[in-house]
Design an enzyme around this catalytic site. Sequence first.
Site, PDB file in Angstrom:
ATOM      1  N   ASN A 230     -28.096  25.680-121.060  1.00 24.41           N
ATOM      2  CA  ASN A 230     -27.176  25.147-120.445  1.00 24.41           C
ATOM      3  C   ASN A 230     -25.889  25.332-120.502  1.00 24.41           C
ATOM      4  OD1 ASN A 230     -25.742  23.292-118.406  1.00 24.41           O
ATOM      5  ND2 ASN A 230     -26.591  21.526-118.976  1.00 24.41           N
ATOM      6  N   TRP A 231     -25.136  26.267-119.784  1.00 30.96           N
ATOM      7  CA  TRP A 231     -23.796  26.283-119.776  1.00 30.96           C
ATOM      8  C   TRP A 231     -22.993  25.155-119.649  1.00 30.96           C
ATOM      9  CZ3 TRP A 231     -23.073  31.969-119.937  1.00 30.96           C
ATOM     10  CH2 TRP A 231     -24.025  33.492-121.140  1.00 30.96           C
ATOM     11  N   LYS A 232     -22.910  24.643-119.072  1.00 29.90           N
ATOM     12  CA  LYS A 232     -22.070  23.480-117.831  1.00 29.90           C
ATOM     13  C   LYS A 232     -21.025  23.754-117.761  1.00 29.90           C
ATOM     14  CE  LYS A 232     -23.641  20.330-121.399  1.00 29.90           C
ATOM     15  NZ  LYS A 232     -24.295  19.115-122.614  1.00 29.90           N
TER      16      LYS A 232
ATOM     17  N   HIS B 107     -30.124  15.976-114.579  1.00 33.54           N
ATOM     18  CA  HIS B 107     -28.801  15.899-115.760  1.00 33.54           C
ATOM     19  C   HIS B 107     -27.978  14.405-116.262  1.00 33.54           C
ATOM     20  CE1 HIS B 107     -26.770  17.035-119.295  1.00 33.54           C
ATOM     21  NE2 HIS B 107     -27.594  17.679-119.967  1.00 33.54           N
TER      22      HIS B 107
ATOM     23  N   GLU C 220     -25.193  13.813-118.176  1.00 33.79           N
ATOM     24  CA  GLU C 220     -24.076  13.802-117.008  1.00 33.79           C
ATOM     25  C   GLU C 220     -23.816  13.765-115.864  1.00 33.79           C
ATOM     26  OE1 GLU C 220     -23.402  17.597-119.047  1.00 33.79           O
ATOM     27  OE2 GLU C 220     -23.517  17.002-121.551  1.00 33.79           O
TER      28      GLU C 220
ATOM     29  N   GLU D 109     -33.830  14.204-122.829  1.00 35.34           N
ATOM     30  CA  GLU D 109     -32.882  14.281-123.445  1.00 35.34           C
ATOM     31  C   GLU D 109     -32.343  13.515-123.895  1.00 35.34           C
ATOM     32  OE1 GLU D 109     -31.127  18.285-122.541  1.00 35.34           O
ATOM     33  OE2 GLU D 109     -30.324  17.467-121.482  1.00 35.34           O
TER      34      GLU D 109
ATOM     35  N   GLY E 255     -24.505  16.274-126.532  1.00 30.49           N
ATOM     36  CA  GLY E 255     -23.285  17.316-127.161  1.00 30.49           C
ATOM     37  C   GLY E 255     -22.562  16.214-128.862  1.00 30.49           C
TER      38      GLY E 255
ATOM     39  N   SER F 102     -28.599  17.770-128.524  1.00 29.01           N
ATOM     40  CA  SER F 102     -28.210  18.326-130.376  1.00 29.01           C
ATOM     41  C   SER F 102     -29.145  19.432-131.085  1.00 29.01           C
ATOM     42  CB  SER F 102     -27.061  17.281-130.718  1.00 29.01           C
ATOM     43  OG  SER F 102     -26.466  17.037-130.856  1.00 29.01           O
TER      44      SER F 102
ATOM     45  N   GLY G  24     -27.152  22.981-124.853  1.00 28.27           N
ATOM     46  CA  GLY G  24     -26.031  23.014-124.799  1.00 28.27           C
ATOM     47  C   GLY G  24     -24.983  23.990-125.105  1.00 28.27           C
ATOM     48  N   GLY G  25     -24.105  22.768-126.182  1.00 30.07           N
ATOM     49  CA  GLY G  25     -23.715  23.428-127.411  1.00 30.07           C
ATOM     50  C   GLY G  25     -23.695  24.700-127.987  1.00 30.07           C
TER      51      GLY G  25
HETATM   52  P1  PGA Z   1     -26.223  19.471-126.453  1.00 24.02           P
HETATM   53  O1  PGA Z   1     -26.351  19.557-124.986  1.00 24.02           O
HETATM   54  O2  PGA Z   1     -26.972  20.701-126.930  1.00 24.02           O
HETATM   55  O3  PGA Z   1     -25.181  20.225-126.488  1.00 24.02           O
HETATM   56  O4  PGA Z   1     -26.794  18.504-127.365  1.00 24.02           O
HETATM   57  C1  PGA Z   1     -28.072  19.446-124.364  1.00 24.02           C
HETATM   58  C2  PGA Z   1     -27.798  19.262-122.913  1.00 24.02           C
HETATM   59  O5  PGA Z   1     -26.662  18.222-122.293  1.00 24.02           O
HETATM   60  O6  PGA Z   1     -28.306  20.214-122.351  1.00 24.02           O
END
Ligand code: PGA
Length: 250
Positions: A10-12, A96, A98, A168, A174, A214, A235-236
């Site tokens: 997920n490149w957000k 998600h 966020e 999640e 994050g 993470s 994500g990251g």
């Molecule tokens: P993260 O994000 O790997 O940076 O913790 C995961 C996500 O939001 O899907």
Amino acid sequence: MARIPVIAGNWKMYKTRPEVKSTLEALRKLVDGVEGVEVVICPTATSLATAAEVLEGSTIRFGAQNVHWAAEGAFTGELSCAMLLDVGCQYVIIGHSERRQYFGETDETVSKRLTQALGTDLTPILCIGETLEEREADRVSDVVLGQLKRALAGLTEDQISRIIIAYEPVWAIGTGRTATPEIAQEVHSMIRTCLEQEYSSELAEGLRILYGGSVKPSNVAELMAQADIDGALVGGASLDAESFAQLVKY
Ligand code: PGA
């Protein structure tokens, strides 16, 4: 029944088109043709056409980070399933944390988006998970299974069988604070049991449940070793081609 693992990035709100292009080109060299795992990248909407171009002929698939619940209409700033399919998306992330946290996403809108996506060929990646306060108040099963049941309400078993679920925990996203494999497995197993009770063991056994929060090359193997963890939503650690490739080859 063997569940094919999914490693999804997920490149957000990161990467412009040239950055998407170079990262995907690097990724193709590293993971193209890797078997036994479904590899998915979800870049921002402005880069979906770039992804389609760079990933032509690749085993890496791509998807979007959100979709609207109407087929079309006066919804400024939104994208429809038809638009995502038109650009070549096969997947779409829905719900998600966020989006729930910052953009007013609710279980109701999640359910509407899911229903709409399932009316098309898109594969939804449905995100659920508790906050730290909810975990500390001992409300994990209540919150996570509540989100799950409200998202799936009104869908047929056939439709649900096409969904990928991503657990999640919000406190792990994050933050560098991954759920331990045991904590993650506990919730994944709870989700699968719930699906078995509400629907059937056939459905529960077949659905892929990803862990997100993470995930990185150093912890992916122990997470993937858990019986009910069928992949990761990352994500990251998905932003860098080398690191994402390590995840794919866990
Ligand atoms: P993260 O994000 O790997 O940076 O913790 C995961 C996500 O939001 O899907």
